[in-house]
Design an enzyme around this catalytic site. Structure first.
Site, PDB file in Angstrom:
ATOM      1  N   ASN A 181       0.912  -1.117  -0.127  1.00 21.42           N
ATOM      2  CA  ASN A 181       0.017   0.070  -0.270  1.00 21.42           C
ATOM      3  C   ASN A 181       1.045   1.278  -0.116  1.00 21.42           C
ATOM      4  O   ASN A 181       2.259   1.126   0.153  1.00 21.42           O
ATOM      5  CB  ASN A 181      -1.008   0.005   1.122  1.00 21.42           C
ATOM      6  CG  ASN A 181      -0.448   0.181   2.353  1.00 21.42           C
ATOM      7  OD1 ASN A 181       0.883   0.671   2.712  1.00 21.42           O
ATOM      8  ND2 ASN A 181      -1.093  -0.294   3.555  1.00 21.42           N
ATOM      9  N   ALA A 220      -8.901   4.592  -1.837  1.00 23.82           N
ATOM     10  CA  ALA A 220      -9.987   5.313  -2.445  1.00 23.82           C
ATOM     11  C   ALA A 220      -9.655   5.420  -4.038  1.00 23.82           C
ATOM     12  O   ALA A 220     -10.497   5.879  -4.963  1.00 23.82           O
ATOM     13  CB  ALA A 220     -10.663   6.173  -1.954  1.00 23.82           C
ATOM     14  N   GLY A 248      -7.010  -4.668   1.460  1.00 22.57           N
ATOM     15  CA  GLY A 248      -5.753  -4.975   0.687  1.00 22.57           C
ATOM     16  C   GLY A 248      -5.441  -6.399   0.414  1.00 22.57           C
ATOM     17  O   GLY A 248      -4.997  -7.096  -0.562  1.00 22.57           O
ATOM     18  N   ASP A 249      -5.703  -7.216   1.513  1.00 19.95           N
ATOM     19  CA  ASP A 249      -5.705  -8.670   1.187  1.00 19.95           C
ATOM     20  C   ASP A 249      -6.713  -9.293   0.337  1.00 19.95           C
ATOM     21  O   ASP A 249      -6.217 -10.293  -0.412  1.00 19.95           O
ATOM     22  CB  ASP A 249      -5.947  -9.379   2.748  1.00 19.95           C
ATOM     23  CG  ASP A 249      -5.120  -8.861   3.576  1.00 19.95           C
ATOM     24  OD1 ASP A 249      -3.973  -8.482   3.623  1.00 19.95           O
ATOM     25  OD2 ASP A 249      -5.637  -8.796   4.808  1.00 19.95           O
TER      26      ASP A 249
END
Ligand code: RIB
Length: 309
Positions: A181, A220, A248-249
């Site tokens: 990220n 977003a 994210g996973d």
């Protein structure tokens, strides 16, 4: 098949209006909930729901949380025979605060996850048609060993470098897709002397340094991907956010499932971004992961990845 080498936790989720400051006590806005989590397990569930045959390899404690984590995966159709049980350490546990905007803060006690070893992944499953998916909640040495063995056998290898950690130079050639990220990307960049703060520049430089695809998820704002063909951007679904935990996973699991299915990395990016968006509409890191049909049904809401550099 997808082999996930990674963590399994039980998540204790506390809904709050605002996150507490150091020294402050806040009351939850509703009762806490306890759900199965852990980045590895979350990714395994997302991959399986996206249509991939999935195997989970890792370690839990000899306790109720551990039995619950394993049963939860087994009940969903994930192969769990590669999961070991620690004699000494408890199952991983994460304390998660989710605020009114659906943002989260997470503290992980990894416990038995740190005892997962590379040799729990049998050579027999490391064959070229398989995808190996890893994160950094287990011991880094063991994770990098799994990646090295998998790369040597011709598997597609994915490292979601989360939480952020040091990636040794010699491990870089063993990673086909590196997914981070924005915060993890900045930490990674600083660690290797990259001064840029723009995710496009960071993705480009990390991709060049590792000779692999680097994908930076931007919540977003979607995600950026850099590979030998250029830099690409994918947007994010416009959804009503309840909880971003595990988004994210979910992205990583769906991305891996699409790659396993022989899709291009740009199609995989599109599917992963749509699925990650859908997963933000419910509480919890696993229960919210969408099924393949849901992803298919919402694909047209998001424009495909565009080349931006
Ligand atoms: O990415 C979300 C996950 O991080 C949670 O499920 C928690 O267990 C931690 O591993």
């Amino acid at each position: 098949m997808i082999i996930v080498f990674g963590s399994m936790n039980v998540d204790l989720i506390t809904p709050v209006k605002d996150f507490p400051h150091p020294g402050e006590t806040v009351l939850c806005t509703s009762d806490y909930v306890s759900r199965s989590g852990g980045k590895g397990a979350n990714q395994a569930v997302a991959a399986m729901r996206a249509g991939a045959k999935t195997v989970m390899v890792g370690k839990v404690g000899d306790d109720a949380f551990g039995r619950r984590s394993v049963n939860n995966l087994k009940n969903q159709g994930i192969w769990t025979t590669g999961i070991g049980i620690s004699d000494t350490r408890p199952t991983g546990c994460a304390t998660i605060a989710v605020n009114a905007q659906g943002e989260n803060t997470i503290v992980v006690a990894p416990g038995a996850n740190l005892e997962a070893t590379s040799d729990q992944v049998p050579d027999e499953v490391l064959v070229s048609k398989n995808v190996v998916l890893t994160q950094l909640e287990c011991a880094p040495k063991e994770t990098f060993s799994v990646l090295a063995r998998a790369e040597a056998k011709g598997c597609v290898t994915i490292l979601n470098a989360s939480p952020a950690g040091h990636i040794p130079k010699e491990a870089l050639p063993n990673i086909d897709y590196l997914i981070v990220n924005e915060i993890e990307a900045l930490q990674l960049a600083r660690g290797v002397g990259i001064e840029d703060t723009d995710p496009r520049a960071i993705a480009r430089k990390i991709s060049d340094a590792g000779q692999h695809s680097c994908i930076i998820t931007l919540a977003a704002k979607g995600a950026i991907a850099a590979n030998k063909n250029g830099v690409f951007s994918i947007g994010a679904l416009d959804v009503e956010v309840v909880d971003t935990t595990g988004a994210g996973d979910t992205f990583c699991g769906i991305f891996a499932a699409a790659i396993l299915a022989g899709q291009s990395s740009l199609i995989a990016l599109h599917r992963a971004s749509v699925g990650a968006g859908l997963s933000c509409m419910a509480l919890g890191a696993q229960d919210s992961a969408p099924a393949k049909d849901d992803i298919d049904a919402h694909l047209s809401r998001l424009q495909q990845a565009q080349k931006i550099g």
